[in-house]
Design a protein around this motif. Structure first.
Motif, PDB file in Angstrom:
ATOM      1  N   ALA A 263      19.723 -65.966  21.982  1.00 16.82           N
ATOM      2  CA  ALA A 263      20.295 -66.416  20.711  1.00 16.82           C
ATOM      3  C   ALA A 263      21.140 -65.333  20.058  1.00 16.82           C
ATOM      4  N   VAL A 264      20.850 -64.099  20.406  1.00 12.80           N
ATOM      5  CA  VAL A 264      21.636 -63.018  19.824  1.00 12.80           C
ATOM      6  C   VAL A 264      22.970 -62.910  20.553  1.00 12.80           C
ATOM      7  N   ARG A 265      24.032 -63.170  19.809  1.00 14.60           N
ATOM      8  CA  ARG A 265      25.362 -63.103  20.413  1.00 14.60           C
ATOM      9  C   ARG A 265      26.003 -61.785  20.042  1.00 14.60           C
ATOM     10  N   PHE A 266      26.816 -61.307  20.950  1.00 15.20           N
ATOM     11  CA  PHE A 266      27.489 -60.040  20.684  1.00 15.20           C
ATOM     12  C   PHE A 266      28.986 -60.231  20.478  1.00 15.20           C
ATOM     13  N   ASP A 267      29.350 -61.403  19.962  1.00 14.26           N
ATOM     14  CA  ASP A 267      30.763 -61.706  19.750  1.00 14.26           C
ATOM     15  C   ASP A 267      31.406 -60.777  18.737  1.00 14.26           C
ATOM     16  N   THR A 268      30.681 -60.551  17.648  1.00 14.26           N
ATOM     17  CA  THR A 268      31.277 -59.755  16.572  1.00 14.26           C
ATOM     18  C   THR A 268      30.507 -58.464  16.311  1.00 14.26           C
ATOM     19  N   LEU A 269      29.217 -58.499  16.630  1.00 15.48           N
ATOM     20  CA  LEU A 269      28.415 -57.299  16.448  1.00 15.48           C
ATOM     21  C   LEU A 269      28.156 -56.696  17.821  1.00 15.48           C
ATOM     22  N   SER A 270      28.491 -55.420  18.006  1.00 12.00           N
ATOM     23  CA  SER A 270      28.311 -54.827  19.325  1.00 12.00           C
ATOM     24  C   SER A 270      26.834 -54.656  19.632  1.00 12.00           C
ATOM     25  N   ALA A 271      26.521 -54.719  20.911  1.00 12.24           N
ATOM     26  CA  ALA A 271      25.143 -54.518  21.347  1.00 12.24           C
ATOM     27  C   ALA A 271      24.674 -53.148  20.879  1.00 12.24           C
ATOM     28  N   ASN A 272      25.592 -52.234  20.906  1.00 16.21           N
ATOM     29  CA  ASN A 272      25.340 -50.872  20.416  1.00 16.21           C
ATOM     30  C   ASN A 272      24.686 -50.905  19.037  1.00 16.21           C
ATOM     31  N   GLU A 273      25.315 -51.610  18.128  1.00 13.48           N
ATOM     32  CA  GLU A 273      24.799 -51.654  16.761  1.00 13.48           C
ATOM     33  C   GLU A 273      23.570 -52.544  16.629  1.00 13.48           C
ATOM     34  N   TRP A 274      23.553 -53.628  17.387  1.00 17.42           N
ATOM     35  CA  TRP A 274      22.406 -54.529  17.282  1.00 17.42           C
ATOM     36  C   TRP A 274      21.133 -53.820  17.719  1.00 17.42           C
ATOM     37  N   LEU A 275      21.226 -53.071  18.789  1.00 21.37           N
ATOM     38  CA  LEU A 275      20.055 -52.372  19.303  1.00 21.37           C
ATOM     39  C   LEU A 275      19.532 -51.349  18.301  1.00 21.37           C
ATOM     40  N   VAL A 276      20.449 -50.646  17.678  1.00 19.35           N
ATOM     41  CA  VAL A 276      20.051 -49.628  16.709  1.00 19.35           C
ATOM     42  C   VAL A 276      19.155 -50.223  15.635  1.00 19.35           C
ATOM     43  N   GLY A 277      19.485 -51.432  15.215  1.00 17.49           N
ATOM     44  CA  GLY A 277      18.751 -52.015  14.108  1.00 17.49           C
ATOM     45  C   GLY A 277      17.592 -52.900  14.504  1.00 17.49           C
ATOM     46  N   ASN A 278      17.523 -53.271  15.787  1.00 21.27           N
ATOM     47  CA  ASN A 278      16.548 -54.296  16.128  1.00 21.27           C
ATOM     48  C   ASN A 278      15.581 -53.973  17.245  1.00 21.27           C
ATOM     49  N   VAL A 279      15.760 -52.867  17.884  1.00 16.31           N
ATOM     50  CA  VAL A 279      14.864 -52.562  18.980  1.00 16.31           C
ATOM     51  C   VAL A 279      14.155 -51.238  18.724  1.00 16.31           C
ATOM     52  N   THR A 280      12.880 -51.262  18.955  1.00 17.13           N
ATOM     53  CA  THR A 280      12.086 -50.063  18.796  1.00 17.13           C
ATOM     54  C   THR A 280      12.453 -49.078  19.880  1.00 17.13           C
ATOM     55  N   PHE A 281      12.994 -47.962  19.475  1.00 14.76           N
ATOM     56  CA  PHE A 281      13.436 -46.964  20.434  1.00 14.76           C
ATOM     57  C   PHE A 281      12.244 -46.246  21.033  1.00 14.76           C
ATOM     58  N   ALA A 282      12.317 -45.961  22.279  1.00 13.52           N
ATOM     59  CA  ALA A 282      11.220 -45.247  22.905  1.00 13.52           C
ATOM     60  C   ALA A 282      11.673 -43.883  23.409  1.00 13.52           C
ATOM     61  N   GLU A 283      12.288 -43.861  24.580  1.00 10.18           N
ATOM     62  CA  GLU A 283      12.759 -42.581  25.099  1.00 10.18           C
ATOM     63  C   GLU A 283      13.991 -42.852  25.936  1.00 10.18           C
ATOM     64  N   GLY A 284      14.655 -41.823  26.296  1.00  5.50           N
ATOM     65  CA  GLY A 284      15.860 -42.070  27.060  1.00  5.50           C
ATOM     66  C   GLY A 284      16.414 -40.829  27.700  1.00  5.50           C
ATOM     67  N   ARG A 285      17.345 -41.038  28.596  1.00  3.46           N
ATOM     68  CA  ARG A 285      18.055 -39.932  29.227  1.00  3.46           C
ATOM     69  C   ARG A 285      19.542 -40.126  28.984  1.00  3.46           C
ATOM     70  N   LEU A 286      20.239 -39.018  28.963  1.00  2.00           N
ATOM     71  CA  LEU A 286      21.650 -39.055  28.646  1.00  2.00           C
ATOM     72  C   LEU A 286      22.353 -38.147  29.638  1.00  2.00           C
ATOM     73  N   SER A 287      23.494 -38.584  30.156  1.00  2.00           N
ATOM     74  CA  SER A 287      24.240 -37.686  31.028  1.00  2.00           C
ATOM     75  C   SER A 287      25.734 -37.942  30.906  1.00  2.00           C
ATOM     76  N   PHE A 288      26.482 -36.910  31.231  1.00  2.00           N
ATOM     77  CA  PHE A 288      27.935 -36.972  31.153  1.00  2.00           C
ATOM     78  C   PHE A 288      28.550 -36.728  32.506  1.00  2.00           C
ATOM     79  N   GLY A 289      29.671 -37.348  32.717  1.00  2.00           N
ATOM     80  CA  GLY A 289      30.415 -37.084  33.931  1.00  2.00           C
ATOM     81  C   GLY A 289      31.844 -37.517  33.725  1.00  2.00           C
ATOM     82  N   ALA A 290      32.640 -37.378  34.767  1.00  2.00           N
ATOM     83  CA  ALA A 290      34.030 -37.807  34.704  1.00  2.00           C
ATOM     84  C   ALA A 290      34.234 -38.917  35.714  1.00  2.00           C
TER      85      ALA A 290
END
Lengths: 231, 231
Positions: free
Chosen positions: A155-182
């Motif tokens: 039911a959650v559509r990402f037409d106008t609200l990015s998943a990026n922002e929706w997750l920030v406000g609606n999902v309980t954050f746990a842990e994560g990994r981050l990496s950079f590359g080219a």
DNA sequence: AAGTGGTCTAGACCACAAA
DNA sequence: TTGTGGTCTAGACCACTTG
């Protein structure tokens, strides 16, 4: 970090210690006086010295061990802290107008290459969302995301609200990994980001999970994007 | 960061606060109880609560202001910390054998494009050192460095010891900026790094200075290099 | 003006690791 | 065993900033 201004309290102690490290009063490899001695010398409480030295140790400028004392590292492994911005904020902080366009949103079988990076309990099929973030109308960043359906109701559509922002406000954050590359812009990427095919692009990969994977996202930035920090 | 194990003391307070944030007991945007109240509720000293909340604030999970109280950010700007390794250590930490080859070392007029990034008091001519770092004999990273001659006596040769390592041990560090981007391998770069022309490469730029610039370096990593961290 | 976080202090006990 | 950092406490004062 690494302030130069004259401070008071624990920051003054930190600055004095930093000065001694740089002046090689405390040369690389040397053990420095213990907290009690420094407190006496500098005329403050041990807790204040502790606070100052702990701050330096967190920056990698000192190494501390119980009973072993505090030492200046031979080869300081400096630590640099980056802010990981919400894309919209990143754009607006540059004085530009943020835009957003959803390009694709469908439940698909997760490619093995992606699935291998997700860790335990990864569903075979996940929601695949592709969206473009715009700055003043120009492509800024391509978001290519896999979402665990358990965390993202259809039911959650990402037409106008990015998943990026929706997750920030609606999902309980746990842990994560981050990496950079080219990555190299293939024809598809080049078309979406309006850049030359073959261009070199900065890519940020992020994995977020709790018991099971929540989301895996790759952000590919338009040419010229730089991530910066002060040491 | 973000431990899950059951701790005691301030870490227990931090974990409890984290639990409440995640459980939305303290929803985004909400103001949380002040330190004194939490200390009373949790049965510890205010300083302990302060330590815990300060730790969370440093990670970007809380926002604290005098008189304004402590709030859960609407849009948490997470911070990620990367270790900036000495190249040799980086290679050896991967279980590979570190090698080094000096490619060029001469005093040259600094190109305007570089000079513009150096800040005040940049000399017109600086020592330009180009070297290749090898891992198990294969190109790992190209180091392209400009050195202020005032900090690098001509007597110091970089034939066998990289400028990277020499600086760590011999120059008083002051302050610096660090940034990441992606670059395309031109013919020259491709030849030096033994990669395909046009490949996308991660580039790390670093500026170090005190009163005057000390060094400006660009490290260009061979394809596949990734910079990682845990959130 | 007043509330809240920021910090200092002096003393105490504990945990860890080196001698 | 013992020295050193890690942390807790209770109380105090200060600085910022909001109302």
């Amino acid at each position: 970090m690494t302030e130069t201004g004259t401070q008071t309290g624990w920051q003054a102690v930190r600055d004095e210690a930093l000065r001694r490290i740089r002046a090689r009063d405390w040369p690389p490899g040397a053990r420095i006086p213990d907290e009690a001695d420094l407190a006496a010398e500098l005329g403050c409480a041990r807790a204040t010295v502790n606070r100052a030295l702990r701050a330096l140790a967190e920056d990698g400028l000192l190494e501390r061990r119980r009973k072993g004392g505090t030492r200046v590292p031979l080869t300081p492994v400096r630590r640099a802290t980056f802010s990981i911005p919400i894309i919209r904020q990143d754009i607006e902080a540059r004085g530009l107008t943020a835009g957003y366009r959803l390009l694709a949103d469908a439940v698909e079988t997760v490619p093995e290459a992606v699935r291998a990076t997700l860790g335990p309990n990864a569903p075979a099929r996940m929601r695949h969302v592709i969206a473009l973030h715009l700055a003043d109308g120009a492509p800024f960043c391509l978001e290519d995301r896999w979402l665990n359906p358990a965390h993202a109701p259809e039911a959650v559509r990402f037409d106008t609200l990015s998943a990026n922002e929706w997750l920030v406000g609606n999902v309980t954050f746990a842990e994560g990994r981050l990496s950079f590359g080219a990555v190299t812009a293939d024809a598809d990427l080049a078309a979406r980001l309006c850049c030359a095919p073959g261009a070199a692009l900065l890519a940020l990969d992020r994995r977020t999970r709790a018991e099971a994977p929540i989301t895996a996202v790759r952000l590919i930035y338009a040419p010229g994007y730089r991530l910066e920090t002060v040491l």
